[in-house]
Design a protein around this motif. Structure first.
Motif, PDB file in Angstrom:
ATOM      1  N   ARG A 296       8.125  -1.182 -14.941  1.00  0.00           N
ATOM      2  CA  ARG A 296       7.357  -0.479 -13.908  1.00  0.00           C
ATOM      3  C   ARG A 296       8.003  -0.690 -12.532  1.00  0.00           C
ATOM      4  O   ARG A 296       8.375  -1.806 -12.174  1.00  0.00           O
ATOM      5  CB  ARG A 296       5.939  -1.004 -13.897  1.00  0.00           C
ATOM      6  N   MET A 297       8.090   0.409 -11.756  1.00  0.00           N
ATOM      7  CA  MET A 297       8.631   0.332 -10.401  1.00  0.00           C
ATOM      8  C   MET A 297       7.703   1.095  -9.465  1.00  0.00           C
ATOM      9  O   MET A 297       7.325   2.229  -9.753  1.00  0.00           O
ATOM     10  CB  MET A 297      10.034   0.950 -10.347  1.00  0.00           C
ATOM     11  N   ASP A 298       7.328   0.456  -8.361  1.00  0.00           N
ATOM     12  CA  ASP A 298       6.525   1.135  -7.345  1.00  0.00           C
ATOM     13  C   ASP A 298       7.437   2.039  -6.516  1.00  0.00           C
ATOM     14  O   ASP A 298       8.549   1.663  -6.165  1.00  0.00           O
ATOM     15  CB  ASP A 298       5.847   0.133  -6.421  1.00  0.00           C
ATOM     16  N   VAL A 299       6.940   3.222  -6.207  1.00  0.00           N
ATOM     17  CA  VAL A 299       7.685   4.160  -5.372  1.00  0.00           C
ATOM     18  C   VAL A 299       7.417   3.808  -3.909  1.00  0.00           C
ATOM     19  O   VAL A 299       6.274   3.552  -3.522  1.00  0.00           O
ATOM     20  CB  VAL A 299       7.273   5.613  -5.675  1.00  0.00           C
ATOM     21  N   ASP A 300       8.454   3.778  -3.100  1.00  0.00           N
ATOM     22  CA  ASP A 300       8.334   3.462  -1.682  1.00  0.00           C
ATOM     23  C   ASP A 300       7.394   4.470  -1.010  1.00  0.00           C
ATOM     24  O   ASP A 300       7.450   5.671  -1.282  1.00  0.00           O
ATOM     25  CB  ASP A 300       9.711   3.506  -1.026  1.00  0.00           C
ATOM     26  N   TYR A 301       6.547   3.973  -0.131  1.00  0.00           N
ATOM     27  CA  TYR A 301       5.568   4.859   0.508  1.00  0.00           C
ATOM     28  C   TYR A 301       6.226   5.942   1.358  1.00  0.00           C
ATOM     29  O   TYR A 301       5.635   6.992   1.597  1.00  0.00           O
ATOM     30  CB  TYR A 301       4.557   4.043   1.326  1.00  0.00           C
ATOM     31  N   LEU A 302       7.446   5.714   1.809  1.00  0.00           N
ATOM     32  CA  LEU A 302       8.149   6.747   2.573  1.00  0.00           C
ATOM     33  C   LEU A 302       8.583   7.922   1.693  1.00  0.00           C
ATOM     34  O   LEU A 302       8.839   9.012   2.196  1.00  0.00           O
ATOM     35  CB  LEU A 302       9.366   6.146   3.280  1.00  0.00           C
ATOM     36  N   ALA A 303       8.661   7.699   0.385  1.00  0.00           N
ATOM     37  CA  ALA A 303       9.052   8.760  -0.540  1.00  0.00           C
ATOM     38  C   ALA A 303       7.860   9.592  -1.019  1.00  0.00           C
ATOM     39  O   ALA A 303       8.054  10.636  -1.650  1.00  0.00           O
ATOM     40  CB  ALA A 303       9.779   8.171  -1.746  1.00  0.00           C
ATOM     41  N   LEU A 304       6.648   9.172  -0.721  1.00  0.00           N
ATOM     42  CA  LEU A 304       5.466   9.891  -1.216  1.00  0.00           C
ATOM     43  C   LEU A 304       5.375  11.323  -0.680  1.00  0.00           C
ATOM     44  O   LEU A 304       5.086  12.240  -1.461  1.00  0.00           O
ATOM     45  CB  LEU A 304       4.197   9.101  -0.891  1.00  0.00           C
TER      46      LEU A 304
END
Length: 97
Positions: free
Chosen positions: A57-65
């Protein structure tokens, strides 16, 4: 309201900021919108996760949302309408698709 949808391998937490779901009024001749009804949806992707090839599992950076919301906007909207319609059917007691 917040929904969880899966789009192109991303598990997204999406907040619906505006939802207009007006059913058609076939007996109305006031305007096209009244006759055909209307559906509008505005949303914001709050968080996202994805999984690599090994299943980690990898969290997506909030800047990429916002990039995800822009790139997969139509798929996200379709998935949201699917969830909203299913919730409406459950609430009204109609289980058939």
């Amino acid at each position: 309201m917040t929904y969880e949808v899966i789009v192109e391998g991303f598990v997204l937490q999406v907040e619906v900021t505006h939802c207009e779901n007006i059913p058609p009024a076939l007996n109305s001749w006031n305007s096209d919108w009244d006759f055909y009804g209307s559906r509008e949806l505005e949303f914001k992707v709050v968080s996202a996760i994805c999984y690599d090839d090994d299943g980690v599992r990898m969290d997506v950076d909030y800047l990429a949302l916002p990039v995800l919301a822009n790139r997969y906007g139509r798929q996200i909207e379709a998935a949201l309408w699917h969830e909203i319609d299913a919730e409406s059917r459950r609430r009204n007691g109609r289980w058939a698709a």
